[in-house]
Scaffold this motif. Structure first.
Motif, PDB file in Angstrom:
ATOM      1  N   ALA A 404       0.901  -0.690   0.099  1.00  0.00           N
ATOM      2  CA  ALA A 404      -0.178   0.080   0.103  1.00  0.00           C
ATOM      3  C   ALA A 404       0.748   1.523   0.145  1.00  0.00           C
ATOM      4  CB  ALA A 404      -0.916  -0.204   1.427  1.00  0.00           C
ATOM      5  N   ALA A 405      -0.024   2.801  -0.726  1.00  0.00           N
ATOM      6  CA  ALA A 405       0.793   3.621  -0.560  1.00  0.00           C
ATOM      7  C   ALA A 405      -0.010   5.122  -0.490  1.00  0.00           C
ATOM      8  CB  ALA A 405       1.914   3.918  -1.870  1.00  0.00           C
ATOM      9  N   SER A 406       0.250   5.907   0.682  1.00  0.00           N
ATOM     10  CA  SER A 406      -0.255   6.945   0.847  1.00  0.00           C
ATOM     11  C   SER A 406      -0.284   7.858   0.162  1.00  0.00           C
ATOM     12  CB  SER A 406      -0.781   7.084   2.428  1.00  0.00           C
ATOM     13  OG  SER A 406      -1.421   5.945   2.608  1.00  0.00           O
ATOM     14  N   TYR A 407      -0.376   9.030  -0.742  1.00  0.00           N
ATOM     15  CA  TYR A 407      -0.282  10.164  -0.979  1.00  0.00           C
ATOM     16  C   TYR A 407       1.152   9.650  -1.637  1.00  0.00           C
ATOM     17  CZ  TYR A 407       0.441  10.952   4.238  1.00  0.00           C
ATOM     18  OH  TYR A 407      -0.042  10.443   5.495  1.00  0.00           O
ATOM     19  N   PRO A 408       1.729   9.478  -2.020  1.00  0.00           N
ATOM     20  CA  PRO A 408       3.702   8.741  -1.988  1.00  0.00           C
ATOM     21  C   PRO A 408       3.565   9.723  -3.585  1.00  0.00           C
ATOM     22  CG  PRO A 408       1.942   6.876  -3.564  1.00  0.00           C
ATOM     23  CD  PRO A 408       0.919   7.733  -3.177  1.00  0.00           C
ATOM     24  N   ILE A 409       5.032   9.883  -2.961  1.00  0.00           N
ATOM     25  CA  ILE A 409       5.765  10.564  -4.746  1.00  0.00           C
ATOM     26  C   ILE A 409       6.406   9.166  -5.246  1.00  0.00           C
ATOM     27  CG2 ILE A 409       8.187  12.689  -5.079  1.00  0.00           C
ATOM     28  CD1 ILE A 409       7.585  13.011  -2.352  1.00  0.00           C
ATOM     29  N   MET A 410       5.859   9.561  -6.628  1.00  0.00           N
ATOM     30  CA  MET A 410       6.381   7.556  -7.011  1.00  0.00           C
ATOM     31  C   MET A 410       7.318   7.711  -8.009  1.00  0.00           C
ATOM     32  SD  MET A 410       4.827   5.736  -5.569  1.00  0.00           S
ATOM     33  CE  MET A 410       4.274   4.386  -6.125  1.00  0.00           C
ATOM     34  N   ALA A 411       7.964   9.615  -8.016  1.00  0.00           N
ATOM     35  CA  ALA A 411       8.931   9.281  -9.400  1.00  0.00           C
ATOM     36  C   ALA A 411       9.972  10.648  -9.147  1.00  0.00           C
ATOM     37  CB  ALA A 411       8.866   9.553 -10.749  1.00  0.00           C
ATOM     38  N   PRO A 412      11.330  10.321  -8.921  1.00  0.00           N
ATOM     39  CA  PRO A 412      11.712  11.918  -8.555  1.00  0.00           C
ATOM     40  C   PRO A 412      11.160  13.138  -8.758  1.00  0.00           C
ATOM     41  CG  PRO A 412      13.021  10.147 -10.193  1.00  0.00           C
ATOM     42  CD  PRO A 412      11.839   9.438  -9.691  1.00  0.00           C
ATOM     43  N   LEU A 413      11.169  13.858  -7.384  1.00  0.00           N
ATOM     44  CA  LEU A 413      10.657  15.558  -8.514  1.00  0.00           C
ATOM     45  C   LEU A 413      11.008  16.087  -9.262  1.00  0.00           C
ATOM     46  CD1 LEU A 413       9.168  16.429  -5.473  1.00  0.00           C
ATOM     47  CD2 LEU A 413       7.453  15.183  -7.035  1.00  0.00           C
ATOM     48  N   PRO A 414      11.316  17.583 -10.000  1.00  0.00           N
ATOM     49  CA  PRO A 414      12.167  17.775 -11.287  1.00  0.00           C
ATOM     50  C   PRO A 414      13.757  18.422 -10.456  1.00  0.00           C
ATOM     51  CG  PRO A 414       9.551  18.158 -11.630  1.00  0.00           C
ATOM     52  CD  PRO A 414      10.014  17.742 -10.230  1.00  0.00           C
ATOM     53  N   ASN A 415      12.834  18.715  -8.516  1.00  0.00           N
ATOM     54  CA  ASN A 415      14.332  18.905  -7.842  1.00  0.00           C
ATOM     55  C   ASN A 415      15.355  17.879  -7.811  1.00  0.00           C
ATOM     56  OD1 ASN A 415      12.471  18.789  -6.459  1.00  0.00           O
ATOM     57  ND2 ASN A 415      12.502  20.669  -5.359  1.00  0.00           N
ATOM     58  N   TRP A 416      14.961  16.973  -7.439  1.00  0.00           N
ATOM     59  CA  TRP A 416      15.258  16.240  -6.944  1.00  0.00           C
ATOM     60  C   TRP A 416      16.887  15.509  -7.733  1.00  0.00           C
ATOM     61  CZ3 TRP A 416      12.261  11.926  -4.693  1.00  0.00           C
ATOM     62  CH2 TRP A 416      11.535  12.365  -3.505  1.00  0.00           C
ATOM     63  N   GLY A 417      16.867  15.681  -9.021  1.00  0.00           N
ATOM     64  CA  GLY A 417      18.134  15.472  -9.941  1.00  0.00           C
ATOM     65  C   GLY A 417      17.325  13.620 -10.090  1.00  0.00           C
ATOM     66  N   ARG A 418      18.760  12.994 -10.527  1.00  0.00           N
ATOM     67  CA  ARG A 418      18.637  11.364 -10.824  1.00  0.00           C
ATOM     68  C   ARG A 418      18.288  11.093 -10.089  1.00  0.00           C
ATOM     69  NH1 ARG A 418      22.883  12.381 -15.525  1.00  0.00           N
ATOM     70  NH2 ARG A 418      23.891  13.658 -13.422  1.00  0.00           N
ATOM     71  N   LEU A 419      17.452   9.761  -9.563  1.00  0.00           N
ATOM     72  CA  LEU A 419      17.627   8.749  -8.836  1.00  0.00           C
ATOM     73  C   LEU A 419      18.308   7.379  -9.868  1.00  0.00           C
ATOM     74  CD1 LEU A 419      14.459   8.479  -6.542  1.00  0.00           C
ATOM     75  CD2 LEU A 419      16.856   9.757  -5.806  1.00  0.00           C
ATOM     76  N   GLY A 420      18.436   6.154  -8.922  1.00  0.00           N
ATOM     77  CA  GLY A 420      18.797   4.953  -9.828  1.00  0.00           C
ATOM     78  C   GLY A 420      17.841   4.510 -10.369  1.00  0.00           C
ATOM     79  N   SER A 421      17.965   3.902 -11.728  1.00  0.00           N
ATOM     80  CA  SER A 421      16.860   3.047 -12.062  1.00  0.00           C
ATOM     81  C   SER A 421      15.869   2.045 -11.273  1.00  0.00           C
ATOM     82  CB  SER A 421      17.412   1.763 -13.350  1.00  0.00           C
ATOM     83  OG  SER A 421      17.903   1.441 -12.847  1.00  0.00           O
ATOM     84  N   ARG A 422      17.136   2.098 -10.412  1.00  0.00           N
ATOM     85  CA  ARG A 422      15.862   0.742  -8.829  1.00  0.00           C
ATOM     86  C   ARG A 422      14.995   1.145  -8.137  1.00  0.00           C
ATOM     87  NH1 ARG A 422      19.724  -0.922  -3.668  1.00  0.00           N
ATOM     88  NH2 ARG A 422      17.648  -1.694  -2.339  1.00  0.00           N
ATOM     89  N   PHE A 423      14.833   2.705  -8.317  1.00  0.00           N
ATOM     90  CA  PHE A 423      13.769   3.167  -7.245  1.00  0.00           C
ATOM     91  C   PHE A 423      12.676   4.181  -8.545  1.00  0.00           C
ATOM     92  CE2 PHE A 423      17.495   3.676  -4.539  1.00  0.00           C
ATOM     93  CZ  PHE A 423      17.293   2.740  -3.725  1.00  0.00           C
ATOM     94  N   HIS A 424      12.377   3.708  -9.315  1.00  0.00           N
ATOM     95  CA  HIS A 424      11.695   3.795 -10.415  1.00  0.00           C
ATOM     96  C   HIS A 424      10.114   2.907 -10.281  1.00  0.00           C
ATOM     97  CE1 HIS A 424      13.898   7.395 -12.667  1.00  0.00           C
ATOM     98  NE2 HIS A 424      14.580   6.869 -11.484  1.00  0.00           N
ATOM     99  N   PRO A 425       9.032   3.352  -9.430  1.00  0.00           N
ATOM    100  CA  PRO A 425       7.934   2.668  -9.450  1.00  0.00           C
ATOM    101  C   PRO A 425       7.399   2.616 -10.352  1.00  0.00           C
ATOM    102  CG  PRO A 425       7.659   4.269  -7.309  1.00  0.00           C
ATOM    103  CD  PRO A 425       9.183   4.641  -8.356  1.00  0.00           C
ATOM    104  N   ALA A 426       6.831   3.322 -11.253  1.00  0.00           N
ATOM    105  CA  ALA A 426       6.042   3.147 -12.895  1.00  0.00           C
ATOM    106  C   ALA A 426       6.840   1.725 -13.726  1.00  0.00           C
ATOM    107  CB  ALA A 426       6.575   4.358 -14.019  1.00  0.00           C
ATOM    108  N   ASP A 427       8.253   1.628 -13.525  1.00  0.00           N
ATOM    109  CA  ASP A 427       8.780   0.618 -14.221  1.00  0.00           C
ATOM    110  C   ASP A 427       8.958  -0.802 -13.357  1.00  0.00           C
ATOM    111  OD1 ASP A 427      10.062   2.571 -16.167  1.00  0.00           O
ATOM    112  OD2 ASP A 427      11.887   2.572 -15.353  1.00  0.00           O
ATOM    113  N   ALA A 428       9.302  -0.778 -12.327  1.00  0.00           N
ATOM    114  CA  ALA A 428       9.038  -2.175 -11.452  1.00  0.00           C
ATOM    115  C   ALA A 428       7.858  -2.822 -11.506  1.00  0.00           C
ATOM    116  CB  ALA A 428       9.481  -1.116  -9.660  1.00  0.00           C
ATOM    117  N   VAL A 429       6.271  -1.900 -11.886  1.00  0.00           N
ATOM    118  CA  VAL A 429       5.688  -2.472 -11.644  1.00  0.00           C
ATOM    119  C   VAL A 429       5.313  -3.400 -12.403  1.00  0.00           C
ATOM    120  CG1 VAL A 429       4.039  -0.910 -12.954  1.00  0.00           C
ATOM    121  CG2 VAL A 429       2.573  -1.280 -10.940  1.00  0.00           C
ATOM    122  N   ALA A 430       5.218  -3.037 -13.450  1.00  0.00           N
ATOM    123  CA  ALA A 430       5.609  -3.880 -15.149  1.00  0.00           C
ATOM    124  C   ALA A 430       5.610  -5.618 -14.268  1.00  0.00           C
ATOM    125  CB  ALA A 430       6.410  -3.983 -16.002  1.00  0.00           C
TER     126      ALA A 430
END
Length: 505
Positions: A404-430
């Motif tokens: 479960a996830a409540s009001y989650p941030i599901m991708a790095p916000l623009p001012n975060w810079g890049r996160l490693g590909s490991r932390f991209h839920p939109a890719d992992a949900v596949a």
């Protein structure tokens, strides 16, 4: 008359202010866009050292040229990197400056170089490599971004193609010592009233700043001073290019002392949980708190609540002592499962790997407890812990019964810079397969956060994930404490019922 002294960010020069300057001038203001050495087309002789002190001197020269004249108020505006020479100059001319405006920038601190404000770890490492490779006696520079790489330095939302072309064509290499030399402050700048202009398209919001103040972050408590005001612009990191009229209006309002004010942390004590829950005791082991059901017989399923962040290292109380998380854990225990909270080390957006390791370790220790059914565990994530969900969807263990996830941030916000590909839920949900997913969505979420949720949901539907969305139409981020309404309470109950159904099946 208001005199605006405008200082642009990395790689750029006075040209970025042209449209905003025209509008400010038409409104009766005097405007000076500072040309920083080495930027904006100014190229000093080879071998001329340019560092942060050089740029502070450039700003000081403009302040001194304006002078102190009765009826004229100097307002310093620093965008991005430009806030560092602005604050450095204000520290030395505090009596001459009426206000400092932080335009989608960080908060410079004494002894800290500007490079520390660059969120993207890869960009920081690139700068440090360039510093290490500089030739003897040469002036090291960081090359400007290519046209399609500006977004790594801040969202280019709403910037026209023509403006982006011009930004790229006129960009200059950034003298490296301007980023590496520590800023030295006496504290005088802290006496100057200030205004912050946050660009929501770049991930900033007044609500997020207030939330960090409420966490007790020491460096932010001064922002509750009544002389400090805030504004939001619904655009990306370059409002002088994307929204010059709105920016000019906002700068005039900031100069007049208008804007929203933050509430001191003492007046915003975290509310108790919005639902009545049993006052169950907790067992504390290391960074884990365990709430067991009353009169439990035999091993019980466990529901682990994962706090968001980043949470400042110095913040007290720590997340597992927040009433909202204690409330969730007790709510779960009152329904017959073990509620678990933990503290993990997500103190900055560069800490996701450490936080992921902390969470994985905590889950294994919970599963090893003989009072817990190791084959029935669910995870519930909040806010900034959203990227951590990717680990569990990408390699779903058989004992994970629900996520479960409540009001989650599901991708790095623009001012975060890049996160490693490991932390991209939109890719992992596949790869989530049949894992039940529950997402609690705040209807009044910040636009930048809502966009990450919609990206994830789109991917989840594309891959046929088993997902249920619980909507809180009138809820904000952290709605359990911000919006203590019947709608919020029912959303919590519905989400909990759904998670428990999967967990106990």
């Amino acid at each position: 008359m208001t005199v605006f002294i405008l200082v642009s960010g990395m790689f750029t020069g006075p040209h970025v202010w042209a449209d905003a300057t025209a509008r400010l001038t038409a409104a009766g203001a005097e405007v000076h866009a500072v040309s920083l050495a080495g930027l904006g087309g100014t190229r000093p002789p080879a071998g001329t050292g340019i560092d942060l002190e050089t740029h502070i001197a450039d700003v000081l020269a403009v302040i001194d040229s304006v002078g102190q004249v009765a009826g004229r108020e100097i307002v310093l505006v620093g965008h991005d990197y430009g806030i560092h020479p602005v604050v450095g100059a204000a520290d030395r001319r505090a009596g001459s400056v009426a206000r400092i405006v932080y335009l989608d920038s960080g908060l410079p601190r004494d002894g800290v170089p500007a490079l520390a404000a660059v969120a993207d770890q890869g960009l920081r490492e690139e700068a440090l490599r360039a510093a290490g490779e500089r030739a003897q006696g040469a002036d090291a520079e960081l090359p400007p971004p290519a046209r399609d790489a500006w977004q790594l330095w801040g969202s280019t939302a709403d910037v026209s193609d023509a403006a982006l072309d011009r930004l790229t064509a006129l960009a200059s290499p950034q003298p490296l010592d301007t980023l590496l030399q520590p800023l030295r402050l006496t504290g005088a700048a802290a006496t100057v009233p200030m205004a912050g202009i946050l660009c929501s398209g770049n991930g900033g919001s007044i609500a997020m700043v207030q939330a960090r103040v409420d966490l007790g972050e020491p460096t932010l408590q001064a922002l509750t001073d009544p002389r400090v005001t805030f504004f939001e612009l619904p655009t990306g990191h370059w409002p002088m290019l994307s929204s010059p009229t709105a920016l000019a209006v906002t700068l005039l309002q900031a100069a007049a002392g208008e804007g929203r004010r933050l509430t001191p942390v003492a007046a915003t004590r975290v509310q108790p949980f919005l639902l009545e829950v049993p006052e169950l005791p907790r067992e504390r082991t290391g960074n884990i708190d365990l709430y067991l059901p009353p009169a439990a017989h035999g091993p019980r399923p466990a529901l682990v609540f994962v706090h968001g962040g980043p949470v400042p290292r110095e913040a007290r109380p720590t997340p597992r002592d927040w009433p909202v998380l204690k409330g969730y854990a007790r709510f779960a225990a009152g329904h017959g499962v073990a509620g678990v909270t933990l503290d993990h080390r997500l103190h900055a957006v560069t800490d996701y790997e450490q936080a992921a390791a902390d969470l994985a370790d905590a889950v294994e220790r919970v599963r090893a407890d003989p009072r817990v059914d190791a084959d029935r565990v669910a995870l519930w994530f909040f806010s900034g812990s959203g990227p951590l969900t990717a680990d569990w969807m990408g390699r779903t263990p058989p004992w994970l019964r629900c996520l479960a996830a409540s009001y989650p941030i599901m991708a790095p916000l623009p001012n975060w810079g890049r996160l490693g590909s490991r932390f991209h839920p939109a890719d992992a949900v596949a790869h989530a397969g049949s894992l039940p997913l529950v997402l609690v969505r705040a209807g009044l979420e910040a636009a930048s956060v809502a966009a990450t949720v919609e990206e994830f949901l789109s991917a989840a539907h594309e891959y046929g994930a088993d997902i249920e969305v619980v909507d809180v139409p009138n809820g904000h981020h952290n709605f359990e404490t911000v919006d203590r309404t019947g709608e919020s309470g029912e959303a919590v109950r519905r989400a909990m019922r759904t998670v428990l159904r999967h967990l106990t099946a």
